[in-house]
Design a protein around this motif. Sequence first.
Motif, short mmCIF file in Angstrom:
data_model
loop_
_atom_site.label_atom_id
_atom_site.label_comp_id
_atom_site.label_asym_id
_atom_site.label_seq_id
_atom_site.Cartn_x
_atom_site.Cartn_y
_atom_site.Cartn_z
N PHE A 1 0.89 -1.35 -0.05
CA PHE A 1 0.00 0.17 0.07
C PHE A 1 1.01 1.26 0.08
O PHE A 1 0.69 2.15 -0.70
CB PHE A 1 -0.94 0.01 1.27
CG PHE A 1 -1.81 1.21 1.57
CD1 PHE A 1 -2.94 1.10 0.78
CD2 PHE A 1 -1.49 2.46 2.04
CE1 PHE A 1 -4.00 2.40 0.85
CE2 PHE A 1 -2.06 3.34 1.94
CZ PHE A 1 -3.37 3.44 1.43
N THR A 2 2.00 1.38 0.85
CA THR A 2 2.52 2.36 0.99
C THR A 2 3.50 2.83 -0.12
O THR A 2 3.49 4.04 -0.40
CB THR A 2 3.46 2.59 2.38
OG1 THR A 2 4.47 1.25 2.33
CG2 THR A 2 2.55 2.29 3.55
N VAL A 3 3.95 1.86 -0.96
CA VAL A 3 4.77 2.28 -1.82
C VAL A 3 4.04 3.01 -2.80
O VAL A 3 4.49 4.20 -3.34
CB VAL A 3 5.58 1.11 -2.44
CG1 VAL A 3 6.31 1.33 -3.85
CG2 VAL A 3 6.63 0.64 -1.53
N PRO A 4 3.12 2.26 -3.59
CA PRO A 4 2.15 3.12 -4.65
C PRO A 4 1.58 4.34 -4.08
O PRO A 4 1.41 5.52 -4.65
CB PRO A 4 0.94 2.05 -5.09
CG PRO A 4 1.01 0.97 -4.00
CD PRO A 4 2.37 0.98 -3.38
N ALA A 5 1.11 4.32 -2.69
CA ALA A 5 0.50 5.47 -2.28
C ALA A 5 1.48 6.72 -2.11
O ALA A 5 1.15 7.87 -2.21
CB ALA A 5 -0.07 5.37 -0.62
N GLY A 6 2.96 6.23 -2.03
CA GLY A 6 3.86 7.41 -2.04
C GLY A 6 3.97 8.00 -3.18
O GLY A 6 4.13 9.22 -3.36
N VAL A 7 4.00 6.97 -4.40
CA VAL A 7 4.04 7.52 -5.75
C VAL A 7 2.85 8.46 -5.88
O VAL A 7 3.10 9.47 -6.48
CB VAL A 7 3.98 6.19 -6.71
CG1 VAL A 7 4.05 6.81 -8.16
CG2 VAL A 7 5.47 5.54 -6.61
N GLU A 8 1.76 7.85 -5.70
CA GLU A 8 0.50 8.94 -6.02
C GLU A 8 0.64 10.05 -5.20
O GLU A 8 0.21 11.12 -5.83
CB GLU A 8 -0.62 8.16 -5.38
CG GLU A 8 -2.02 8.86 -5.67
CD GLU A 8 -3.36 8.19 -5.51
OE1 GLU A 8 -3.21 6.85 -5.07
OE2 GLU A 8 -4.44 8.76 -5.58
N MET A 9 1.02 10.14 -3.81
CA MET A 9 1.07 11.53 -3.12
C MET A 9 2.22 12.40 -3.72
O MET A 9 2.03 13.54 -4.04
CB MET A 9 1.23 10.92 -1.77
CG MET A 9 1.37 12.29 -0.90
SD MET A 9 -0.14 13.38 -0.94
CE MET A 9 -1.12 12.59 0.48
N GLY A 10 3.24 11.74 -4.14
CA GLY A 10 4.34 12.49 -4.62
C GLY A 10 3.91 13.22 -6.09
O GLY A 10 4.08 14.29 -6.29
N MET A 11 3.02 12.36 -6.69
CA MET A 11 2.56 12.86 -8.00
C MET A 11 1.47 13.94 -7.76
O MET A 11 1.52 15.19 -8.52
CB MET A 11 2.00 11.87 -8.92
CG MET A 11 2.88 10.88 -9.44
SD MET A 11 4.06 11.47 -10.78
CE MET A 11 2.88 11.60 -12.35
N ARG A 12 0.67 13.76 -6.73
CA ARG A 12 -0.32 14.65 -6.43
C ARG A 12 0.00 16.13 -6.04
O ARG A 12 -0.25 17.06 -6.36
CB ARG A 12 -1.39 14.21 -5.16
CG ARG A 12 -2.27 13.22 -5.91
CD ARG A 12 -3.58 12.68 -4.96
NE ARG A 12 -4.17 11.56 -5.62
CZ ARG A 12 -5.07 11.76 -6.63
NH1 ARG A 12 -5.34 13.16 -6.88
NH2 ARG A 12 -5.78 10.80 -7.05
#
Lengths: 204, 581
Positions: free
Chosen positions: B319-330
């Motif tokens: 969860f945290t790896v894709p979430a980190g990518v998503e948050m970084g992009m957002r």
Amino acid sequence: MYENGIQSPKGVWWKPAHRAEKVWIAIAFGWCMVLFAMMPIWHLRGGQNVSGIRHKVEAADFRERTNEFIAAYQVGEDRGMPIVEPPPGSDIYLLGMMWQWRPILRLQEGAEYILHLSSVDVNHGFNLHPFNINFQVVPGYDYGLRITPTEAGEFRIVCNEFCGVGHHMMVGRVEVVSAEESRWGGNASGGDGGDPNGQAGGDQ
Amino acid sequence: MSASTSQAAIPSLFRTCPSTGLKVHDHAERLIRAHAVVATVMLLVGGIAALLVLLTRWQAIHLLDAVWFYRILTVHGMNMLIFFIIFFEMAVLLFAGPILLNCRMPAVKTAWGAFGLMVLGMLLVQWTMWTGQADVLFTSYVPLQAHSNFYLGVILFAVGTLITTGIFFATLVVAKREKTYEGSVPLVTFGALTAAIIAVITLLHGAAIYIPTWFWSMGMMEVDAQVYRMVWWGLGHSSQQINVAAMVSIWYLLATLTVGGVVLNQKVSRIAFVLYILFISMASAHHLLVDPGMGSAWKVWNTSYFMYMAVLASMIHGFTVPAGVEMGMRLRGFTQGFFGWLKRAPWGDPGFSSLVLSVVVFGFVGGITGVTFGTEQINIIAHNTLRIPGHFHATVVSGTAMAFMGLTWYVIPLIFRKRIAFYPLVKIQPYLFAFGMLLFSLAMTFAGTFGAPRRLWDMTYSGAPFDVQYSPAMDIIIAVMAIGGLMGIVGGGIYILATVWSVFFGKPLPEGKEAEYVGSIPLGLIRRPWTETPATDEDPEAPGRFGAVPGTVFLVAIFFVAFVVYYFANWALLSFTWQVG
């Protein structure tokens, strides 16, 4: 403020997680508990388990028991390998060695047996084909498994643990016959041979 | 433009930090290069072996004879699972230590000595394998016996690894004492630290089994076959958990380098890493579930890693790896809808595509099958069938090796200071490799469901007293496996070609001139998203009622459904078979 993976977080980084993270961790934790609970539950309710009756055994002793077993119940021979038809409910022996499974077993459909597996040389793998039932056969250990064949037919035992260059030739045979066809169908079940369970009096 | 923290980290990557001393840094870099080069050679040897094994198991070709099949299968296992992976992991430790912590490389001579020991041990093992004195496969189950030099080689290799790991711990002490960083170590270093700790646990198991086995091979003592299996898998499975911890660290690293991914919550990610250390070595039990030596209580307790706490850890990282990518992009303004961040992601950056493919295939195929087959009773219908290599090719190859490959495209410009050769080919490499290996793993898993054994030279059982008939679908499944495997091998070949060419014949990359080399180095190195400060400190507005990372929530929901369905489908499959117990 977020750090990335290569930045050193300053000060206290022990902060509350996002709600989505918390919810996911709770779900994942719950799922882990389900995964864990399923194994004990299957021990109580399921028909397929690995508990068995487990002992250490000397290779020579296991070979001896197998030979006695063959001598007692041999009914024929196929390509030099004895065919053995033991009574339902009895202890039956299957010995793995480079590169054969000894002997050929003729079992009765619906009857329970205690199948003893061991090896006299290296590790072997018991794979009942085509049912895909697999057990490890370890030298020095006797694995006694209660098995109940559920249907009549011709089956194979394929070795699926590497045991040397002849590994692929290590194929054994299991024959499952109906209670009527069974040598023990009449006697062992104590009836007219039509008892589908064939278990009563199996120790005679 | 940049926060002071990121600026401190970046110059060290580019070796322009005057305080660290260029000469000392050179040592770390030279060590990284040496380990990386040997790792690639090992990958080449293991890859050629993979091709030969594949073309033999593909019954239509059936290339090798039985003796050479098992010999090359041994070579494949040792080179891939031990030599390639561990040389690469030592390079990762040398990167996560001195480079990321911005500090000098301690004990340089000892580090080279350890490297020499690893190479020596490796050569000894290669010699015994290729001369036919160690046809015992990767697991070398006693009482199958190899020449004593095979075991000695493994012991020397392990000692070298242990020393390098010790030097990594020393680096942490040096960096702390010399105050080369403020606060806590970065998450990537923390993850590498957990990998190093697991490596120590693993290598102790290795010593506990290979040293007695070495004496046994010289006729000096007895080794029990079951005890061997238990302790050996303390090495064999735990070493794959080093891979997992190293791979997850690389996921965080690649997320940072490619799209400026952030760490959503340090506490959560670090706890998940600690869970790996605590419970991972229990996984030896995964290989002993249908063994006669242990009782069910032991099996249930150990195979579940203390009630699946290590699985929980992987689900958290998932969860945290894709979430980190998503948050970084957002944070960078890609806030449109659920998946705007994914649509706008740099899919042509081989580091990013490798990251995504590694996460997805590792999770969906490797993770789900691993937990399912590692269930005590379900193992009855999985043990020693092709389902097992189907599982671990999805974890170790499509997961770990894929992540390592993705990182390589950043290591070549950063550490070797070279542009990447054949860059257009490199851009499609992750897709070719991942889809090939996905096909391969899925086909293997299906073949194993029909009972096809692993580690078998001839599925027609020529010379056996009784015939064995498989489902007519088996030929097709094996052909799909072969095609997938060949695609994977071509992908691996492109990787080796591009890395070797870049490193030895590549064009240099002048420092600070990255922007002039679009099209020959990954996009992340040109945009350098890890140096930008996002526009806002606040979580950006996300659509729906699913919190700050709705896209990730949606993705893990799909994962969860797939997990539940596959898991219970296997219980159903088990219930159809003979009663046994």
